[in-house]
Enzyme design. Structure first.
Site, PDB file in Angstrom:
ATOM      1  N   GLU A  60       0.808  -1.219   0.000  1.00  0.00           N
ATOM      2  CA  GLU A  60       0.000   0.000   0.000  1.00  0.00           C
ATOM      3  C   GLU A  60       0.843   1.271   0.000  1.00  0.00           C
ATOM      4  O   GLU A  60       0.514   2.247  -0.685  1.00  0.00           O
ATOM      5  CB  GLU A  60      -0.959   0.003   1.197  1.00  0.00           C
ATOM      6  CG  GLU A  60      -2.135  -0.959   1.073  1.00  0.00           C
ATOM      7  CD  GLU A  60      -1.787  -2.402   1.418  1.00  0.00           C
ATOM      8  OE1 GLU A  60      -0.630  -2.663   1.806  1.00  0.00           O
ATOM      9  OE2 GLU A  60      -2.663  -3.271   1.305  1.00  0.00           O
ATOM     10  N   HIS A 129     -11.324  -5.468   7.271  1.00  0.00           N
ATOM     11  CA  HIS A 129     -11.874  -5.051   5.981  1.00  0.00           C
ATOM     12  C   HIS A 129     -12.948  -3.974   6.106  1.00  0.00           C
ATOM     13  O   HIS A 129     -13.303  -3.360   5.112  1.00  0.00           O
ATOM     14  CB  HIS A 129     -12.499  -6.251   5.250  1.00  0.00           C
ATOM     15  CG  HIS A 129     -11.501  -7.206   4.679  1.00  0.00           C
ATOM     16  ND1 HIS A 129     -10.630  -7.932   5.462  1.00  0.00           N
ATOM     17  CD2 HIS A 129     -11.249  -7.573   3.395  1.00  0.00           C
ATOM     18  CE1 HIS A 129      -9.886  -8.700   4.680  1.00  0.00           C
ATOM     19  NE2 HIS A 129     -10.236  -8.499   3.432  1.00  0.00           N
TER      20      HIS A 129
END
Lengths: 326, 363
Positions: A60, A129
């Site tokens: 990321e 998530h």
């Protein structure tokens, strides 16, 4: 106008922006061949090729870091965090780098970067998530934080985001991706940042929400109507910039306010809403501003997440208590 | 082209750095300077400039006239050698914070650099056309950005190469590994220059990684790596020039580790005497990157006392001029908190600015 769900609105908007401006490119994990884990980027690779729809290594920080460099080179990157919950691994690149690059370079390097990130509960995802992390990013000056609730806004706000010369964190309510549908303008219909949307008129209490919590507030307003309580619903749309004047007007109109969000209560953006109402509309208040939020606990496994994510019943109860307060 | 391929080859082994110029100023047998006489003299002047600025900066900081800054002392050859491998008109430097000479060669005004270390936001404003990103304080954060910058230029058909600098400490950061991995995957035209100066503030290189060399990690990223004597301006230049040529030819990134030594404090707030062993400093002293180049130039009669005096006077005058300029500037005010945060100020920020300005007026 065409009836679309959130995903279709986002997909057609990305396609439109890629076609409109050849400097744009989409990058992230699984955005190419798969079309994104939710298919938000479906078909874009075939249409625009691998230089403009780029499957990135699973890292990321380097996705956001590379987007910063791409922007410095004159391109307009649209990066995807597969889930907002994974953005912690890029937090320094977003908050400490991307958000302040214009300031650090005294305007030499504006950052026309969009980071799209699905988030939110109610769909039984695995751990990490679903977290609603928006308040963490609000504390990164220079970054706009955008939270659409409807397909029309998903399109209009995303168009504005891509065309902005400043960085934008664009949070997408994954629970609404396929469930929430609505009429969406064809072609260009950018929605300006910093202008809230009145989702429903009402006279007794103002429910303030953003993203998927807007639908919860709307359902609560319907339930309250059956009890004879008229609830307005206000969708903030963008947390940064915040429509302070619109918020003050909406709360002053009813004199009562309940803020609803999915993130944990403490130091959530709801606290900012309360403080803003205090600054801008205190003397119109007839009751303390209430907050309905998740408890200050880790986001739980799926079988108990309905106890965590604020539901209609909690909003109704809070609104009822607020209206009955002296 | 020097003919040197920047990757580990059995003949010089993983832990033997590439050298061209011996500490006594003589060339290694069979190796040659890839810089012209004129370039070599300019490079030497830039190293002297950097050393002089370090000394002036420390002195001004102790007088309270200059902010905290990090000297280049000991590493000049690494920075200048790499900088001279770039074409400032099309190539980019992405710095950490110890690369003053590279920034100057790219065209950054010295005043700009000084403002940054004076804590003045206007220091970040590199003029358009000066191909540098702002100084980076977050270790290794600039590396993925440099990869994106190089990739972005390549996507637009430009033949720009990006040289990005970091240290041995930064090479432990996750961003370092993500950036090397990404660059390899994209074949981005970027050169990673890891200045291994032995210390991350007080943490020695041995506590940074169990890897024998930092450049030796390169094969794990699928890219070439090279270990070079970081106190040898000619060797650094040659290796980085080859890496730049590879990048320009579309052959992708290179990881270069320059083996050098920070002679003294990490920055003006540090006290290296608490951790740097005196015998280590003594051992490195004869390998000083400046005396080495000067010895070479004098041997070749490219440098004499008269030239030396003229150069040092020119440097002192330039530094004094920059000090005068920045000290004569109006200090930044409240408005500088808000300028360049975003393209247009939100109503909330406009309100905050007005409130602070009113407070300042009534102080």
């Amino acid at each position: 106008m065409t009836r679309l769900n959130m995903l279709q609105a986002i997909n057609t908007t990305l396609r439109g922006e890629l076609a409109r401006d050849e400097r744009t490119l989409v990058l992230g994990q699984d955005v190419g061949r798969l079309g994104g884990v939710f298919r938000a980027t479906d078909g874009l690779l075939d249409e625009f090729g691998p230089d403009r729809v780029v499957d990135m290594p699973l890292a990321e920080a380097s996705i956001v870091g590379a987007a910063i460099g791409l922007a410095a080179a004159g391109l307009v990157p649209i990066a995807e965090m597969q889930f907002l919950g994974f953005s912690h691994q890029a937090f320094h690149q977003i908050g400490a780098q991307l958000a302040r690059m214009r300031y650090r370079s005294q305007g030499r390097f504006p950052m026309p970067v969009v980071i799209r990130a699905p988030f939110g509960g109610g769909v039984r995802t695995p751990e990490l998530h679903s977290e609603a992390l928006e308040a963490q990013f609000v504390q990164s000056p220079g970054l706009s934080v955008v939270m659409p609730a409807t397909p029309a806004d998903a399109k209009g706000l995303l168009q504005t985001a891509v065309r902005s010369s400043d960085p934008v964190l664009f949070c997408e309510p994954l629970r609404g991706y396929r469930l929430v549908t609505g009429e969406v303008a064809d072609g260009d219909a950018p929605v300006p940042f910093g202008k809230l949307r009145v989702a429903r008129d009402g006279t007794d209490v103002t429910l303030v929400a953003w993203s998927a919590a807007v639908q919860v507030a709307e359902k609560a307003a319907e339930a309250l109507a059956e009890e004879g309580i008229s609830a307005a619903v206000v969708d903030l749309r963008t947390l940064v910039p915040l429509d302070e004047a619109g918020l003050a007007d909406a709360v002053a109109a009813t004199g009562r306010c309940v803020v609803v969000h999915e993130a944990p209560l403490s130091a959530g953006f709801g606290a900012e809403v309360v403080a803003t109402v205090n600054d801008a509309a205190f003397y119109s208040l007839e009751a303390p501003v209430a907050r309905v939020a998740a408890p200050d606990t880790p986001y739980p496994p799926g079988r108990i997440e309905d106890h965590f994510v604020p539901g209609v019943d909690r909003v109704v109860a809070a609104a009822r208590a607020t209206v009955k307060a002296a | 082209m020097s003919g040197f391929t920047p990757q580990f080859r059995p003949e010089h082994g993983e832990a033997t750095p590439w050298t061209v110029l011996r500490p006594d100023g003589e060339l290694e047998p069979g190796r040659e300077a890839a810089l012209s006489d004129e370039q070599l003299r300019d490079a030497c002047e830039l190293t002297l400039f950097s050393r002089a600025f370090d000394e002036k900066g420390f002195s001004l900081q102790r007088q309270g006239r200059f902010g905290t800054f990090s000297p280049v002392r000991g590493q000049e050859a690494s920075v200048v050698g790499a900088a001279f491998a770039l074409d400032p008109a099309r190539d980019w430097v992405v710095p950490q914070y110890r690369e003053l000479p590279a920034l100057l060669r790219q065209g950054l005004p010295l005043e700009q650099f000084m403002l940054t270390f004076l804590g003045d936001p206007r220091g970040g404003a590199a003029p358009e056309g000066v191909n540098v990103l702002p100084i980076q304080i977050g270790l290794a954060a600039q590396l993925p950005q440099a990869v994106g910058l190089a990739w972005g230029h390549a996507l637009q058909g430009r033949d720009s190469v990006v040289a990005v600098f970091c240290g041995d400490g930064a090479s432990s950061e996750g961003d370092f590994h993500e950036a090397c991995n990404l660059a390899g995957t994209l074949r981005a035209p970027v050169v990673f220059v890891v200045q291994n100066n032995g210390w991350a503030i007080s943490t020695p290189r041995a506590r940074q990684s169990a890897a024998a060399t930092l450049a030796g990690r390169a094969p794990g990223y699928g890219i070439p790596g090279a270990l070079v004597d970081g106190n040898d301006l000619l060797a650094v230049h040659q290796v980085v020039a080859d890496a730049v040529a590879r990048a320009r030819a579309g052959e992708g990134p290179t990881l270069v580790e320059t083996l050098t030594y920070r002679l003294g404090d990490h920055n003006t707030a540090d006290d290296a005497s608490r951790y740097q062993p005196a015998e280590e400093l003594e051992a490195w002293a004869p390998r000083d990157p400046i005396s080495r180049v000067l010895a070479h130039l004098r041997t070749r009669e490219l440098w004499d006392d008269a030239h030396d005096t003229a150069v040092r006077e020119r440097i002192a005058a330039r530094i004094d001029e920059a000090v005068r300029t920045v000290e004569a500037m109006e200090p930044p005010g409240v408005e500088h908190l808000f300028e360049h945060v975003t393209e247009t100020l939100s109503p909330r920020l406009q309100g905050q600015r007005a409130e602070l300005q009113a407070q300042v007026r009534t102080r």
